[in-house]
Motif scaffolding. Sequence first.
Motif, PDB file in Angstrom:
ATOM      1  N   GLU A   1       0.734  -1.225   0.109  1.00  0.00           N
ATOM      2  CA  GLU A   1      -0.012   0.044   0.114  1.00  0.00           C
ATOM      3  C   GLU A   1       0.930   1.306   0.061  1.00  0.00           C
ATOM      4  O   GLU A   1       0.500   2.224  -0.665  1.00  0.00           O
ATOM      5  N   GLY A   2       1.961   1.257   0.731  1.00  0.00           N
ATOM      6  CA  GLY A   2       2.932   2.307   0.780  1.00  0.00           C
ATOM      7  C   GLY A   2       3.413   2.773  -0.787  1.00  0.00           C
ATOM      8  O   GLY A   2       3.479   3.769  -1.227  1.00  0.00           O
ATOM      9  N   ILE A   3       3.789   1.572  -1.557  1.00  0.00           N
ATOM     10  CA  ILE A   3       4.500   1.839  -2.774  1.00  0.00           C
ATOM     11  C   ILE A   3       3.243   2.306  -3.837  1.00  0.00           C
ATOM     12  O   ILE A   3       3.601   3.267  -4.739  1.00  0.00           O
ATOM     13  N   LYS A   4       2.030   1.844  -3.540  1.00  0.00           N
ATOM     14  CA  LYS A   4       0.818   2.295  -4.250  1.00  0.00           C
ATOM     15  C   LYS A   4       0.663   3.580  -3.975  1.00  0.00           C
ATOM     16  O   LYS A   4       0.415   4.405  -4.922  1.00  0.00           O
ATOM     17  N   TYR A   5       0.716   3.975  -2.837  1.00  0.00           N
ATOM     18  CA  TYR A   5       0.240   5.344  -2.326  1.00  0.00           C
ATOM     19  C   TYR A   5       1.503   6.431  -3.076  1.00  0.00           C
ATOM     20  O   TYR A   5       0.839   7.556  -3.616  1.00  0.00           O
ATOM     21  N   ILE A   6       2.602   6.033  -2.951  1.00  0.00           N
ATOM     22  CA  ILE A   6       3.754   6.849  -3.547  1.00  0.00           C
ATOM     23  C   ILE A   6       3.708   7.138  -4.892  1.00  0.00           C
ATOM     24  O   ILE A   6       3.843   8.128  -5.648  1.00  0.00           O
ATOM     25  N   LYS A   7       3.587   6.012  -5.811  1.00  0.00           N
ATOM     26  CA  LYS A   7       3.620   5.955  -7.209  1.00  0.00           C
ATOM     27  C   LYS A   7       2.360   6.481  -7.880  1.00  0.00           C
ATOM     28  O   LYS A   7       2.257   6.792  -9.058  1.00  0.00           O
ATOM     29  N   ASN A   8       1.257   6.508  -7.073  1.00  0.00           N
ATOM     30  CA  ASN A   8      -0.094   7.007  -7.797  1.00  0.00           C
ATOM     31  C   ASN A   8      -0.126   8.583  -7.820  1.00  0.00           C
ATOM     32  O   ASN A   8      -0.787   9.138  -8.395  1.00  0.00           O
ATOM     33  N   SER A   9       1.052   9.359  -7.541  1.00  0.00           N
ATOM     34  CA  SER A   9       1.029  10.689  -7.477  1.00  0.00           C
ATOM     35  C   SER A   9       2.555  11.112  -7.936  1.00  0.00           C
ATOM     36  O   SER A   9       3.514  10.671  -6.999  1.00  0.00           O
ATOM     37  N   GLU A  10       2.720  12.006  -8.871  1.00  0.00           N
ATOM     38  CA  GLU A  10       3.891  12.512  -9.038  1.00  0.00           C
ATOM     39  C   GLU A  10       4.650  13.230  -8.359  1.00  0.00           C
ATOM     40  O   GLU A  10       5.626  13.067  -8.030  1.00  0.00           O
ATOM     41  N   LYS A  11       3.651  14.066  -7.609  1.00  0.00           N
ATOM     42  CA  LYS A  11       3.973  15.052  -6.419  1.00  0.00           C
ATOM     43  C   LYS A  11       4.663  14.144  -5.331  1.00  0.00           C
ATOM     44  O   LYS A  11       5.871  14.500  -4.742  1.00  0.00           O
ATOM     45  N   ARG A  12       4.084  13.355  -4.992  1.00  0.00           N
ATOM     46  CA  ARG A  12       4.598  12.301  -3.788  1.00  0.00           C
ATOM     47  C   ARG A  12       5.875  11.657  -4.292  1.00  0.00           C
ATOM     48  O   ARG A  12       6.775  11.402  -3.419  1.00  0.00           O
ATOM     49  N   LEU A  13       5.762  11.155  -5.546  1.00  0.00           N
ATOM     50  CA  LEU A  13       7.214  10.420  -5.948  1.00  0.00           C
ATOM     51  C   LEU A  13       8.308  11.688  -5.951  1.00  0.00           C
ATOM     52  O   LEU A  13       9.617  10.946  -5.570  1.00  0.00           O
ATOM     53  N   VAL A  14       8.069  12.614  -6.270  1.00  0.00           N
ATOM     54  CA  VAL A  14       9.149  13.732  -6.150  1.00  0.00           C
ATOM     55  C   VAL A  14       9.697  13.876  -4.669  1.00  0.00           C
ATOM     56  O   VAL A  14      10.649  13.955  -4.375  1.00  0.00           O
ATOM     57  N   LYS A  15       8.693  13.860  -3.780  1.00  0.00           N
ATOM     58  CA  LYS A  15       8.956  14.026  -2.463  1.00  0.00           C
ATOM     59  C   LYS A  15       9.837  12.685  -1.753  1.00  0.00           C
ATOM     60  O   LYS A  15      10.701  12.949  -1.132  1.00  0.00           O
ATOM     61  N   PHE A  16       9.464  11.580  -2.330  1.00  0.00           N
ATOM     62  CA  PHE A  16      10.123  10.515  -1.896  1.00  0.00           C
ATOM     63  C   PHE A  16      11.544  10.643  -2.449  1.00  0.00           C
ATOM     64  O   PHE A  16      12.520  10.045  -1.659  1.00  0.00           O
ATOM     65  N   LEU A  17      11.612  10.894  -3.733  1.00  0.00           N
ATOM     66  CA  LEU A  17      13.348  11.380  -4.223  1.00  0.00           C
ATOM     67  C   LEU A  17      13.876  12.116  -3.223  1.00  0.00           C
ATOM     68  O   LEU A  17      15.365  11.966  -3.194  1.00  0.00           O
ATOM     69  N   GLU A  18      13.225  13.274  -2.840  1.00  0.00           N
ATOM     70  CA  GLU A  18      13.929  14.072  -2.062  1.00  0.00           C
ATOM     71  C   GLU A  18      14.370  13.463  -0.499  1.00  0.00           C
ATOM     72  O   GLU A  18      15.390  13.849  -0.427  1.00  0.00           O
ATOM     73  N   CYS A  19      13.604  12.729  -0.266  1.00  0.00           N
ATOM     74  CA  CYS A  19      14.052  11.943   1.004  1.00  0.00           C
ATOM     75  C   CYS A  19      15.355  11.019   0.718  1.00  0.00           C
ATOM     76  O   CYS A  19      16.072  10.986   1.676  1.00  0.00           O
TER      77      CYS A  19
END
Length: 308
Positions: free
Chosen positions: A235-253
Amino acid sequence: MLNPTSGTSNLKRHLLKHSIDTGKGKESQREPIDPKTYQKKISATICRYNYPFKFVEHKGIRDIHSYINPIVCHILRNTTKSNILNIDAREKDLLKAELAMITSRVYLTSYMWSSYVLNDYICVIAYYVDVNWIHHKRVLSFLHVPPPHTGMILGHLLIDFLKEWGIKKKIFNLTLDNATSNNGVVDNWKNYLTLMRSLACEGKFLHVRYGNHILNLIIKAGLKKADTAIGKIREGIKYIKNSEKRLVKFLECLSNLGLPCSKKLCQDMPIRWNSTYQMIESALAYQQAYNHYDLIDPNFRHGLLENE
């Protein structure tokens, strides 16, 4: 003075003998392209690289072919489809002739395959040794099978394959997975092969079970003990990959923690047995990033605990 009756034939012969070759005459010397050979090579290319039939109608491809041969005769997708079906029929006849010549037994494997849109297909593969003692593997059928998938229906379908390929008296065994319906398939085969007097070893080795499928069932049973952690990862991977904004935040982490970004976030799929392993592997590599992302995104509730 020149003799007015003298001709210029000697000058013409001199020009032909010592003229500079500009290459303009090469087109007339080139052999014409055979349309049948051209269509055959196009069809073989489409089969090899799994191109769609409309590939032959793409403007870019036609421009290239026209540049290579200005008088090329372009073909349509329907013509290509007909050519490929003819190739399939010809190769099928050659394979039938080869199977008719072998004196050894044939063993088959059959399994159900589900597409991304959940359409079910049955695949039948034959293994045999030819007259030159060379081992071969050939796909006999890949066919869409609508439900229901009972043992009787699948059994009669596979028996029809035997009749179609002319190997009903050459079967040694059949490898199937552990689905309950396959028990009915084996029972139908035993009855049919007994009537044909071609049941090898009284049917003791007729049914062989997939070792990979058994191993997959064992692993799935073991993973049930970690359902909570695996569910959070999924569910965490699904949550992050479903939004480009969240994916950018994850890459910043990842960047803030100094972690490499070489691995992709993998989400498992039921039809791919190794996808759960790949998902867990990527999650372990980014465990610190998950926990850090949990702090900056209040809606993210899939962080992993230490004991998980």
